[in-house]
Design a protein around this motif. Structure first.
Motif, PDB file in Angstrom:
ATOM      1  N   ASP A  84       0.449  11.945  -9.572  1.00  0.00           N
ATOM      2  CA  ASP A  84      -0.296  13.198  -9.368  1.00  0.00           C
ATOM      3  C   ASP A  84       0.626  14.408  -9.493  1.00  0.00           C
ATOM      4  O   ASP A  84       0.261  15.426 -10.092  1.00  0.00           O
ATOM      5  CB  ASP A  84      -0.972  13.194  -7.989  1.00  0.00           C
ATOM      6  CG  ASP A  84      -2.132  12.211  -7.908  1.00  0.00           C
ATOM      7  OD1 ASP A  84      -2.632  11.812  -8.979  1.00  0.00           O
ATOM      8  OD2 ASP A  84      -2.536  11.849  -6.791  1.00  0.00           O
ATOM      9  N   VAL A 117       0.840  -1.203   0.000  1.00  0.00           N
ATOM     10  CA  VAL A 117       0.000   0.000   0.000  1.00  0.00           C
ATOM     11  C   VAL A 117       0.874   1.252   0.000  1.00  0.00           C
ATOM     12  O   VAL A 117       0.598   2.233  -0.695  1.00  0.00           O
ATOM     13  CB  VAL A 117      -0.943  -0.005   1.220  1.00  0.00           C
ATOM     14  CG1 VAL A 117      -1.645   1.351   1.367  1.00  0.00           C
ATOM     15  CG2 VAL A 117      -1.974  -1.124   1.091  1.00  0.00           C
ATOM     16  N   GLU A 118       1.956   1.192   0.776  1.00  0.00           N
ATOM     17  CA  GLU A 118       2.885   2.330   0.824  1.00  0.00           C
ATOM     18  C   GLU A 118       3.484   2.601  -0.556  1.00  0.00           C
ATOM     19  O   GLU A 118       3.581   3.747  -1.001  1.00  0.00           O
ATOM     20  CB  GLU A 118       3.998   2.043   1.829  1.00  0.00           C
ATOM     21  CG  GLU A 118       5.010   3.172   1.956  1.00  0.00           C
ATOM     22  CD  GLU A 118       6.175   2.802   2.857  1.00  0.00           C
ATOM     23  OE1 GLU A 118       7.062   3.643   3.035  1.00  0.00           O
ATOM     24  OE2 GLU A 118       6.188   1.667   3.370  1.00  0.00           O
ATOM     25  N   ASN A 119       3.882   1.523  -1.245  1.00  0.00           N
ATOM     26  CA  ASN A 119       4.428   1.674  -2.596  1.00  0.00           C
ATOM     27  C   ASN A 119       3.404   2.279  -3.538  1.00  0.00           C
ATOM     28  O   ASN A 119       3.707   3.169  -4.335  1.00  0.00           O
ATOM     29  CB  ASN A 119       4.867   0.306  -3.139  1.00  0.00           C
ATOM     30  CG  ASN A 119       6.314   0.010  -2.814  1.00  0.00           C
ATOM     31  OD1 ASN A 119       7.030   0.862  -2.316  1.00  0.00           O
ATOM     32  ND2 ASN A 119       6.736  -1.219  -3.083  1.00  0.00           N
ATOM     33  N   HIS A 120       2.167   1.751  -3.455  1.00  0.00           N
ATOM     34  CA  HIS A 120       1.117   2.233  -4.344  1.00  0.00           C
ATOM     35  C   HIS A 120       0.831   3.697  -4.085  1.00  0.00           C
ATOM     36  O   HIS A 120       0.658   4.488  -5.020  1.00  0.00           O
ATOM     37  CB  HIS A 120      -0.140   1.390  -4.151  1.00  0.00           C
ATOM     38  CG  HIS A 120      -1.073   1.449  -5.319  1.00  0.00           C
ATOM     39  ND1 HIS A 120      -2.021   0.489  -5.577  1.00  0.00           N
ATOM     40  CD2 HIS A 120      -1.214   2.365  -6.308  1.00  0.00           C
ATOM     41  CE1 HIS A 120      -2.696   0.813  -6.669  1.00  0.00           C
ATOM     42  NE2 HIS A 120      -2.227   1.953  -7.116  1.00  0.00           N
ATOM     43  N   ARG A 121       0.755   4.082  -2.817  1.00  0.00           N
ATOM     44  CA  ARG A 121       0.504   5.482  -2.475  1.00  0.00           C
ATOM     45  C   ARG A 121       1.625   6.375  -2.985  1.00  0.00           C
ATOM     46  O   ARG A 121       1.388   7.462  -3.512  1.00  0.00           O
ATOM     47  CB  ARG A 121       0.362   5.610  -0.949  1.00  0.00           C
ATOM     48  CG  ARG A 121       0.318   7.045  -0.411  1.00  0.00           C
ATOM     49  CD  ARG A 121      -0.658   7.937  -1.149  1.00  0.00           C
ATOM     50  NE  ARG A 121      -2.011   7.385  -1.143  1.00  0.00           N
ATOM     51  CZ  ARG A 121      -2.975   7.818  -1.940  1.00  0.00           C
ATOM     52  NH1 ARG A 121      -2.719   8.763  -2.845  1.00  0.00           N
ATOM     53  NH2 ARG A 121      -4.180   7.297  -1.859  1.00  0.00           N
ATOM     54  N   LYS A 122       2.857   5.894  -2.832  1.00  0.00           N
ATOM     55  CA  LYS A 122       3.996   6.670  -3.313  1.00  0.00           C
ATOM     56  C   LYS A 122       3.932   6.852  -4.829  1.00  0.00           C
ATOM     57  O   LYS A 122       4.182   7.941  -5.353  1.00  0.00           O
ATOM     58  CB  LYS A 122       5.305   5.966  -2.922  1.00  0.00           C
ATOM     59  CG  LYS A 122       6.564   6.786  -3.181  1.00  0.00           C
ATOM     60  CD  LYS A 122       7.802   6.007  -2.793  1.00  0.00           C
ATOM     61  CE  LYS A 122       7.841   5.729  -1.308  1.00  0.00           C
ATOM     62  NZ  LYS A 122       9.120   5.072  -0.899  1.00  0.00           N
ATOM     63  N   LEU A 164       1.211   6.762  -6.696  1.00  0.00           N
ATOM     64  CA  LEU A 164       0.112   7.681  -7.013  1.00  0.00           C
ATOM     65  C   LEU A 164       0.523   9.119  -6.764  1.00  0.00           C
ATOM     66  O   LEU A 164       0.162  10.028  -7.538  1.00  0.00           O
ATOM     67  CB  LEU A 164      -1.126   7.337  -6.172  1.00  0.00           C
ATOM     68  CG  LEU A 164      -1.852   6.036  -6.537  1.00  0.00           C
ATOM     69  CD1 LEU A 164      -3.001   5.792  -5.573  1.00  0.00           C
ATOM     70  CD2 LEU A 164      -2.368   6.078  -7.974  1.00  0.00           C
ATOM     71  N   ASN A 165       1.268   9.347  -5.688  1.00  0.00           N
ATOM     72  CA  ASN A 165       1.737  10.709  -5.401  1.00  0.00           C
ATOM     73  C   ASN A 165       2.666  11.205  -6.503  1.00  0.00           C
ATOM     74  O   ASN A 165       2.609  12.383  -6.894  1.00  0.00           O
ATOM     75  CB  ASN A 165       2.461  10.746  -4.055  1.00  0.00           C
ATOM     76  CG  ASN A 165       1.515  10.568  -2.877  1.00  0.00           C
ATOM     77  OD1 ASN A 165       0.307  10.770  -3.015  1.00  0.00           O
ATOM     78  ND2 ASN A 165       2.055  10.190  -1.738  1.00  0.00           N
TER      79      ASN A 165
END
Length: 523
Positions: free
Chosen positions: A142, A131-136, A138-139
């Motif tokens: 963006d 999840v941390e990788n995915h959030r990173k 996505l950031n």
């Protein structure tokens, strides 16, 4: 006694952000093995992402385990995120290790996987870093999209540009050492002097390091006229954004090149020269041998003299000034008459519905293909975020897909230029045809040659100070009187129009309609 392989892993950003280090992990693992009386069989370490198991040291360790089954029964690492950051891949690798009699275990997050409830904790330990990788990811996406919307090109600069920073230390691209070569490439292709392969060879010789296949991507990239492709993402459609960088070419030149690449534009004869004295060069045929006439000048007592002549030994040669004057006289025999212009307006109005239908079909086809390409980019982004595709492969696929999408968007923009009312273009065409000699003599060389190419599809023969064969496009005959005839022979005009139907592309109208045809008929 238990025996174990030790595995330690760190990535560059983790060392900077979280203080991980290979030495620290090794010390903790060896200390644990000493306290637990576990024999260390071998140690494997690497600086690599854990998004996939395609890691050099891990693959080497796995090969050794397969070769030496039974040599160890444990694989120890500090935490589960050292083992993997991909839940699905992790479960598969755990099963593979278990089949070889090896139990993977994180010493700081120990789990007895024989207890079913502990598998829930394992899922948490594995999912959290994913999840941390995915959030990173996505950031990052963006952030990059925000920059593109501001007109910033934030990835590796394309050929002809170099990455730089502006006064606020934000990324920007600026013309590089070989920017002039990129401009030259577009200008040469637009001139029709060389084909893409020949231009590529010359560009390489001038220092532009680009492969034979990538020269096509370069020619399709709107970055060079100041636009950046913003890919489709979620509910946003792909679009071109005005960049803040300096363009290397004009928008008109870019779309001229797109026309040539798509086979929609008639090329200027390859041996044409930009000389006002030779507007007919490339459009004249030798009366003796049937070959194409070229042109040249010679210096005499009174100055420079210009001639059209044949390249063979047939000896055909005549003064360019005389041929040019006689051509203008021929244009004087062609002028629009009021009745045919009014008829042309009616035909255009009646048949515009057909044009609109074809435009709608073309737009639908473009949109369908664009959706596929946008989805492909989105899929690649998800695979990259999940660690299922190598970044270099992603960049290559993204570059090729965006090039195809750029081409589609260019076609879409050109189709959108076809306005709902063609009245203004009919008026412009009528004004030109009303006094062709005046318009022709006042135009620059490029316009003169474009007009010749559009109006006279066949080569012309000049003999005995006159043009023996000069056949304008049939549509010109329909809306104009030719050959110096009277304006009033309405019966003959009606007879001709009533018995024929023509499908022509209005090449003389702007903006260009390309493959959309206007079917002219009085039926």
């Amino acid at each position: 006694m238990k025996k174990a392989y030790l595995y330690i892993r760190v990535s560059t950003d983790e060392q900077a952000e979280k203080g991980y280090s290979l030495r620290h992990q090794e010390e903790r693992l060896r200390q644990y093995c000493q306290l637990q009386h576990i024999e260390v069989v071998d140690l494997f370490k690497e600086d690599h992402s854990a998004k996939t198991f395609e890691r050099p040291a891990f693959r080497q360790m796995l090969a050794l385990m397969k070769k030496n089954r039974g040599k160890a029964n444990l694989l120890l690492f500090l935490k589960w995120d050292r083992f993997s950051r991909n839940t699905g891949d992790a479960y598969g690798m755990i099963g593979q290790l278990n089949k070889m009699g090896i139990e993977p275990q994180a010493i700081e997050q120990p789990l007895d996987l024989s207890v079913p409830e502990n598998k829930m904790m394992l899922a948490f330990y594995l999912a959290a870093p994913e999840v941390e990788n995915h959030r990173k990811a996505l950031n990052v996406i963006d952030g990059m999209r925000r920059s593109v919307k501001e007109g910033r090109y934030v990835t590796t600069a394309p050929k002809g540009y170099k990455n730089s920073r502006d006064e606020t230390n934000r990324p920007i691209i600026v013309p590089g050492e070989h920017a002039w070569v990129v401009t030259w490439v577009f200008e040469q292709l637009a001139s029709g002097a060389y084909n893409v392969k020949e231009i590529w060879r010359q560009a390489k010789a001038k220092g532009l390091n680009v492969s034979k296949s990538n020269i096509w991507y370069l020619l399709r990239n709107p970055i060079y006229f100041g636009k950046i492709l913003l890919p489709a993402y979620k509910s946003e459609e792909a679009r071109l954004v005005k960049g803040i960088h300096e363009p290397l070419i004009s928008e008109e030149l870019f779309y001229t090149v797109q026309d040539i690449l798509d086979g929609r534009k008639r090329k200027v004869p390859s041996k044409n020269t930009a000389r006002e004295e030779y507007p007919l060069r490339g459009y004249l045929q030798c009366r003796k041998c049937g070959g194409n006439l070229t042109a040249s000048s010679s210096k005499g007592n009174g100055g420079m003299y210009y001639y059209y002549h044949c390249t063979t030994k047939c000896g055909e040669r005549f003064k360019a000034e005389l041929a040019n004057e006689k051509f203008v006289e021929e244009l004087g025999k062609i002028s629009a008459n009021r009745q045919s212009i009014e008829l042309f307006r009616i035909i255009m109005g009646e048949q515009y519905k057909e044009l609109n239908k074809e435009k709608a079909v073309s737009m639908k086809e473009i949109n369908t293909e664009a959706v596929k390409l946008r989805q492909r980019i989105t899929n690649m982004q998800e695979l990259l975020a999940d660690g299922k595709i190598d970044p270099s492969d992603y960049r290559d696929i993204k570059s090729r897909t965006e090039t195809q999408l750029n081409s589609l968007l260019a076609k879409q923009q050109q189709l959108e230029l076809v306005e709902d009312n063609l009245g203004d273009y009919v008026d412009t065409a009528a004004a030109v045809l009303t006094d062709l000699p005046k318009y022709f003599t006042g135009a620059d060389l490029a316009i003169k040659q474009k007009l010749i190419g559009l109006m006279f599809p066949e080569k012309m023969i000049f003999e005995k100070n006159a043009y023996q064969t000069i056949k304008p496009l049939e549509v010109i005959n329909l809306i104009c009187r030719t050959g110096g005839g009277s304006d009033g022979d309405k019966k003959e005009l009606a007879s001709k129009n009533g018995s024929q139907s023509y499908g022509v592309i209005p090449l003389g109208l702007e903006p260009r309609t390309h493959t959309l045809k206007v079917y002219c008929s009085t039926n």
